[in-house]
Scaffold this motif. Structure first.
Motif, mmCIF file in Angstrom:
data_model
loop_
_atom_site.group_PDB
_atom_site.id
_atom_site.type_symbol
_atom_site.label_atom_id
_atom_site.label_comp_id
_atom_site.label_asym_id
_atom_site.label_seq_id
_atom_site.Cartn_x
_atom_site.Cartn_y
_atom_site.Cartn_z
ATOM 1 N N VAL A 193 22.111 -14.045 -74.806
ATOM 2 C CA VAL A 193 20.850 -13.435 -75.306
ATOM 3 C C VAL A 193 19.596 -14.240 -74.467
ATOM 4 O O VAL A 193 18.298 -13.972 -74.746
ATOM 5 C CB VAL A 193 20.580 -13.761 -76.784
ATOM 6 N N ALA A 194 19.951 -15.235 -73.517
ATOM 7 C CA ALA A 194 19.182 -15.925 -73.095
ATOM 8 C C ALA A 194 18.191 -15.198 -72.077
ATOM 9 O O ALA A 194 17.017 -15.415 -71.871
ATOM 10 C CB ALA A 194 19.763 -17.130 -72.067
ATOM 11 N N ASP A 195 18.884 -14.136 -71.534
ATOM 12 C CA ASP A 195 17.771 -13.476 -70.428
ATOM 13 C C ASP A 195 16.689 -12.347 -71.419
ATOM 14 O O ASP A 195 15.952 -12.070 -71.018
ATOM 15 C CB ASP A 195 18.645 -12.645 -69.694
ATOM 16 N N GLU A 196 17.167 -12.222 -72.558
ATOM 17 C CA GLU A 196 16.169 -11.456 -73.402
ATOM 18 C C GLU A 196 15.121 -12.329 -74.081
ATOM 19 O O GLU A 196 14.062 -11.797 -74.498
ATOM 20 C CB GLU A 196 17.142 -10.838 -74.598
ATOM 21 N N PRO B 195 13.193 -15.640 -73.370
ATOM 22 C CA PRO B 195 13.046 -16.679 -72.089
ATOM 23 C C PRO B 195 13.026 -18.115 -72.712
ATOM 24 O O PRO B 195 13.610 -18.932 -71.973
ATOM 25 C CB PRO B 195 11.606 -16.570 -71.688
ATOM 26 N N VAL B 196 12.779 -18.476 -73.899
ATOM 27 C CA VAL B 196 12.964 -19.835 -74.260
ATOM 28 C C VAL B 196 14.365 -20.453 -74.319
ATOM 29 O O VAL B 196 14.737 -21.382 -74.094
ATOM 30 C CB VAL B 196 12.095 -20.338 -75.628
ATOM 31 N N LEU B 197 15.086 -19.507 -74.753
ATOM 32 C CA LEU B 197 16.476 -19.821 -74.711
ATOM 33 C C LEU B 197 16.891 -20.183 -73.213
ATOM 34 O O LEU B 197 17.849 -21.094 -72.996
ATOM 35 C CB LEU B 197 17.448 -18.643 -75.444
ATOM 36 N N ARG B 198 16.499 -19.280 -72.158
ATOM 37 C CA ARG B 198 16.910 -19.444 -70.807
ATOM 38 C C ARG B 198 16.396 -20.928 -70.237
ATOM 39 O O ARG B 198 16.947 -21.488 -69.623
ATOM 40 C CB ARG B 198 16.403 -18.303 -69.852
#
Length: 177
Positions: A64-67, A69-72
């Motif tokens: 889900v990181a690419d969906e 951005p804060v996770l990326r």
């Protein structure tokens, strides 16, 4: 779960790493598939000096990181803490590209540059945060991830933006920092 995550984050900013980690671990057990506790765990573990554990959990967010951005940004930060500069740099490049078409929390992106020692990149993101009036700036003096920037004279601009002119971070450093 949200209250537990917030309590953990506040405790971490206040220097109570043990309590924060216990709260986040409980939150992860209660909702193992939810990304929020993993996000907070990766952030807190990295700040507590356990880059390997932070990175292991942050990699679980890759789907889900690419969906989101804060996770990326957290994936990149955890990668930098674990010594994977290639992943950290790739995350920073991804965030720069993503910021052209959608919102990227600039303060979170600054975490990566700060950890990698690329203070210029970190301050470019913080300048953007000031421009955008990013809500995360309110915690700039408390985020352990921004600790490497606080001695730099450019950080004074961040303090002024949040109304904390000349005020040093009021929280205890994380253990081992």
């Amino acid at each position: 779960m949200t209250v537990r995550n917030v309590r953990a984050f506040v405790a971490a900013c206040a220097g109570d790493t043990d309590f924060a980690m216990a709260e986040i671990r409980t939150s992860m057990e209660l909702e193992p598939g939810h990304p929020n506790p993993k996000f907070f765990y990766a952030l807190l573990a990295a700040d507590a000096g356990d880059g390997a554990a932070a990175y292991a959990v942050a990699r679980e967010l890759r789907g889900v990181a690419d969906e989101v951005p804060v996770l990326r940004a957290i994936l990149g930060y955890a990668a930098a803490c674990a010594g994977d500069d290639r992943e950290a740099s790739a995350s920073l490049q991804f965030l720069a590209a993503a910021a052209r078409t959608r919102y990227v929390v600039p303060t979170a992106a600054a975490f990566i540059g700060a950890r990698q020692g690329d203070l210029d990149a970190a301050f470019r993101w913080l300048d953007r945060a000031i421009e955008e009036r990013c809500a995360w700036l309110a915690m700039a003096n408390a985020f352990p991830a921004l600790r490497p920037l606080r001695r730099d004279p450019r950080f004074e601009k961040v303090r002024e933006a949040i109304g904390r002119r000349g005020v040093a971070a009021a929280v205890a450093p994380a253990s081992g920092a």
